[in-house]
Design a protein around this motif. Structure first.
Motif, short mmCIF file in Angstrom:
data_model
loop_
_atom_site.label_atom_id
_atom_site.label_comp_id
_atom_site.label_asym_id
_atom_site.label_seq_id
_atom_site.Cartn_x
_atom_site.Cartn_y
_atom_site.Cartn_z
N ALA A 62 0.83 -1.21 0.00
CA ALA A 62 0.00 0.00 0.00
C ALA A 62 0.86 1.25 0.00
N GLN A 63 1.99 1.21 0.71
CA GLN A 63 2.90 2.37 0.73
C GLN A 63 3.50 2.62 -0.64
N LEU A 64 3.76 1.57 -1.39
CA LEU A 64 4.32 1.74 -2.73
C LEU A 64 3.31 2.39 -3.67
N LEU A 72 9.13 6.92 0.53
CA LEU A 72 9.89 8.15 0.75
C LEU A 72 11.37 7.87 0.94
N ALA A 73 11.71 6.80 1.66
CA ALA A 73 13.11 6.43 1.85
C ALA A 73 13.76 6.08 0.53
N ASP A 74 13.03 5.39 -0.34
CA ASP A 74 13.56 5.03 -1.65
C ASP A 74 13.78 6.28 -2.50
N ALA A 75 12.85 7.23 -2.43
CA ALA A 75 12.93 8.43 -3.25
C ALA A 75 14.04 9.38 -2.81
N THR A 76 14.26 9.48 -1.50
CA THR A 76 15.22 10.45 -0.98
C THR A 76 16.59 9.86 -0.68
N PHE A 86 -0.62 6.29 10.03
CA PHE A 86 -1.88 6.64 9.38
C PHE A 86 -2.31 8.09 9.61
N ALA A 87 -1.52 8.85 10.36
CA ALA A 87 -1.88 10.26 10.60
C ALA A 87 -0.81 11.22 10.10
N ASP A 88 0.20 10.70 9.43
CA ASP A 88 1.30 11.54 8.96
C ASP A 88 0.88 12.30 7.70
N PRO A 89 0.96 13.64 7.71
CA PRO A 89 0.53 14.43 6.55
C PRO A 89 1.43 14.29 5.33
N ARG A 90 2.58 13.65 5.46
CA ARG A 90 3.47 13.48 4.31
C ARG A 90 2.92 12.51 3.27
N TRP A 91 2.00 11.65 3.69
CA TRP A 91 1.38 10.72 2.73
C TRP A 91 -0.12 10.69 2.98
N ALA A 95 -3.32 8.25 4.96
CA ALA A 95 -3.81 8.75 6.25
C ALA A 95 -5.19 8.18 6.58
N GLY A 96 -5.39 7.92 7.84
CA GLY A 96 -6.67 7.42 8.32
C GLY A 96 -6.76 5.91 8.34
#
Length: 255
Positions: A62-64, A72-76, A86-91, A95-96
């Protein structure tokens, strides 16, 4: 055809078991770990899940697709942590936790993802999902297993390719890169992962292969042809790699 398929499966079985044992061991060392995963990419291929344990089986795919610590770790190329997956605004698409309306995911809180590389274009991410905010402990555990994961993937790529020449080339490549990393660590007084990132970014900036830049850097410092492991296919960097090595080292030593 059936015999070929069986043989391929037999070759992959020990690797699959090894990766599963690796993830289970990581999960056992991370307090509050609900699952762990290894994702990989190579060349222009997108990141894909190679092995999972626990709740990571569904959370990491689901993260992919929707974003998260692994993507994000792969991208950066940098470690990523979150206190609340599930509450982090970066993705926001994750969320939720709406996609995971399951009792198994009610306990999910924190997550951590650590990127790594096993050759010029091969990247991976080790990740863990937790029932609490991660703090520094889980990140330290994943970093400790980063090198073991790297070498496991090198062996896996060689074994599945079935090409002795490719195996020799990989061995020569790893030796050159480790030498170059050592030189960068000495002059910059930085850890191995930062030295690797520096080498990789320079290869992209100067448009030369990492392995050629690594050998060119070793040759620039040694003032001659770099020694390479006996029996391996020699890596001979071209003029662009030598120019890149000179410029890179000049930047390191500029006052």
């Amino acid at each position: 055809m059936t015999e070929t398929l069986v043989s391929a499966a037999d070759r992959w079985k020990p690797l699959a078991e090894l990766l599963q044992a690796l993830l289970e061991r990581i999960a056992g060392e991370v307090p509050g770990c609900l699952g762990a995963a290894l994702t990989v990419s190579h060349g222009d291929q997108p990141l894909r899940v190679l092995a999972t344990a626990g709740v990571a089986e569904h959370l990491v795919p689901a993260q992919l697709e929707r974003g998260g610590p692994v993507a994000l770790a792969d991208a950066t190329g940098e470690p990523v942590t979150t206190d609340d997956l599930f509450a982090d605004p970066r993705w926001p698409e994750l969320a939720g936790g709406a996609a995971f309306a399951d009792v198994r995911y009610e306990a999910v809180r924190g997550a951590v993802a650590v990127p790594g590389y096993w050759d010029d274009t091969g990247a991976f991410v080790l990740s863990a999902t937790l029932d609490r905010p991660p703090g520094p402990g889980p990140l330290a555990v994943l970093r400790r297993y980063e090198k073991l994961t790297e070498m496991t993937l090198v062996v896996a790529e060689t074994a599945t390719a079935g090409d002795p020449d490719q195996m020799l080339e990989l061995l020569a490549s790893r030796a050159a890169i480790e030498q170059a990393k050592g030189a960068i660590m000495a002059v910059r007084r930085c850890p191995p992962d930062e030295a690797w990132q520096t080498l990789r970014r320079a290869s992209q900036e100067f448009n030369v292969k990492v392995r050629e830049l690594a050998v060119a850097l070793v040759e620039h410092l040694g003032g001659g042809v770099a020694p390479q492991p006996p029996g391996t296919r020699e890596i001979r960097p071209g003029e662009p790699a030598h120019r890149a090595a000179e410029r890179l080292w000049a930047a390191f030593t500029a006052k």
